[in-house]
Design a protein around this motif. Structure first.
Motif, mmCIF file in Angstrom:
data_model
loop_
_atom_site.group_PDB
_atom_site.id
_atom_site.type_symbol
_atom_site.label_atom_id
_atom_site.label_comp_id
_atom_site.label_asym_id
_atom_site.label_seq_id
_atom_site.Cartn_x
_atom_site.Cartn_y
_atom_site.Cartn_z
ATOM 1 N N GLU A 1 0.818 -1.218 0.000
ATOM 2 C CA GLU A 1 0.000 0.000 0.000
ATOM 3 C C GLU A 1 0.851 1.268 0.000
ATOM 4 N N ARG A 2 2.133 1.150 0.294
ATOM 5 C CA ARG A 2 3.009 2.327 0.363
ATOM 6 C C ARG A 2 3.701 2.620 -0.965
ATOM 7 N N PHE A 3 3.541 1.752 -1.946
ATOM 8 C CA PHE A 3 4.126 2.006 -3.265
ATOM 9 C C PHE A 3 3.254 2.989 -4.039
ATOM 10 N N GLN A 4 3.917 3.877 -4.790
ATOM 11 C CA GLN A 4 3.180 4.791 -5.653
ATOM 12 C C GLN A 4 2.442 4.019 -6.743
ATOM 13 N N ARG A 5 3.093 3.006 -7.261
ATOM 14 C CA ARG A 5 2.487 2.228 -8.340
ATOM 15 C C ARG A 5 3.017 0.797 -8.291
ATOM 16 N N VAL A 6 2.115 -0.141 -8.472
ATOM 17 C CA VAL A 6 2.460 -1.556 -8.585
ATOM 18 C C VAL A 6 1.724 -2.102 -9.794
ATOM 19 N N GLY A 7 2.479 -2.457 -10.821
ATOM 20 C CA GLY A 7 1.885 -3.043 -12.013
ATOM 21 C C GLY A 7 2.248 -4.526 -12.104
ATOM 22 N N ILE A 8 1.244 -5.372 -12.288
ATOM 23 C CA ILE A 8 1.463 -6.817 -12.301
ATOM 24 C C ILE A 8 0.875 -7.415 -13.569
#
Length: 300
Positions: free
Chosen positions: A73-80
């Motif tokens: 939840e602390r990442f600006q962006r997570v793309g999977i």
């Protein structure tokens, strides 16, 4: 254990320990990590930095719904996607903070999962990382385990045969070396029946003696009733005054069983220590759970 069996076990140990490592290789601009099929090695590290994207590619399809990322939840962006992850940390991450990333692969190959450690390090940030695994089918693991069980079973049989051979040689060699030589004596001696309070029944006691060389008590035993096999672990010999006559550990060719007699040989430390008189012989198995005491041994 044969010399070949020893080297076989050693080879297995080296194979199992050596396969656990994870090797990583670097090429300009791209970090390459190779994961072994076996776990146990420290997790490979991938360096990330706030505000900068790090893309992690996999050489096999992953299951996006089973990706586990600490502090997601602390990442600006997570793309999977099915073959890569794109991560952009936020400014909330502290330098040297460590986060575990774990993915699960499609199919039944081993390893089923892979994990790396994300380390916040702005000076060493890695923008592109490629993760390769050396897949191994579960069936190959089962086959290896089955083969290892066969090897271990054979080695166990060899150890048991070696123990039996050493015990048999210990009794047979002593008697064979003495019989027919000058000063050899094989004397039957009387004793008091220990009574029904003991599980073991003596069936004869002899003194085997070779002048100035070797003396031992040879006791024939049998179990009175069905039960666990019995093997002598300790022996004690006392004279009429209750003083201990020093003896060596008992030697036994085979365990004492119900309705099957077996010999127990108790060598004396001093071949001339057994003098005329009455003696008491005490034998016990491991733990002393089933002792046997032979009193009134008449040494002529």
């Amino acid at each position: 254990m044969s010399r070949w069996s020893f080297f076989l076990v050693l080879a297995w140990g080296l194979l199992l320990s050596g396969a656990a490592g994870a090797a990583d290789f670097e090429t300009p601009g791209v970090r390459r990590i190779e994961l072994g099929a076996d776990g146990g090695a420290p997790l490979p590290e991938i360096h990330i930095a706030p505000g900068l994207a790090t893309v992690v590619f996999f050489d096999a399809r992953i299951e996006p719904e089973h990706v586990v990322l600490d502090g997601r939840e602390r990442f600006q962006r997570v793309g999977i996607s099915e073959d890569h992850l794109a991560l952009v940390p936020s400014a909330t991450f502290r330098e040297e903070e460590r986060l575990r990333l774990e993915v699960r692969f499609h199919g039944g190959a081993v390893p089923e999962r892979a994990a790396v450690m994300l380390v916040v390090d702005a000076d060493r940030v890695e923008r592109q990382v490629e993760v390769y695994r050396h897949p191994r089918t579960a069936e190959s693991y089962r086959q290896e385990v089955a083969e290892l069980k066969v090897v271990l079973s054979r080695l166990q049989r060899e150890v048991e045969e070696l123990r039996a051979t050493r015990a048999s040689d210990g009794i047979g060699a002593v008697v064979a070396s003495l019989r027919g030589t000058d000063g050899f004596a094989d004397t039957n001696v009387s004793y008091q029946d220990p009574g029904s309070g003991f599980q073991l029944q003596p069936k004869g006691l002899r003194i085997i003696h070779m002048a100035q060389s070797w003396t031992g008590l040879k006791l024939k035993l049998v179990l009175r009733q069905p039960g666990e096999d019995w093997t002598a672990a300790e022996a004690e010999l006392l004279d009429e005054q209750g003083l201990s006559v020093k003896v060596r550990p008992p030697v036994q060719q085979m365990p004492v069983r119900f309705d099957q007699q077996a010999d127990v040989v108790v060598p004396l430390d001093d071949p001339n220590a057994l003098r005329k008189g009455r003696y008491t012989l005490k034998l016990s198995d491991a733990g002393g759970r089933r002792p046997v005491v032979i009193q009134g041994i008449e040494v002529p």
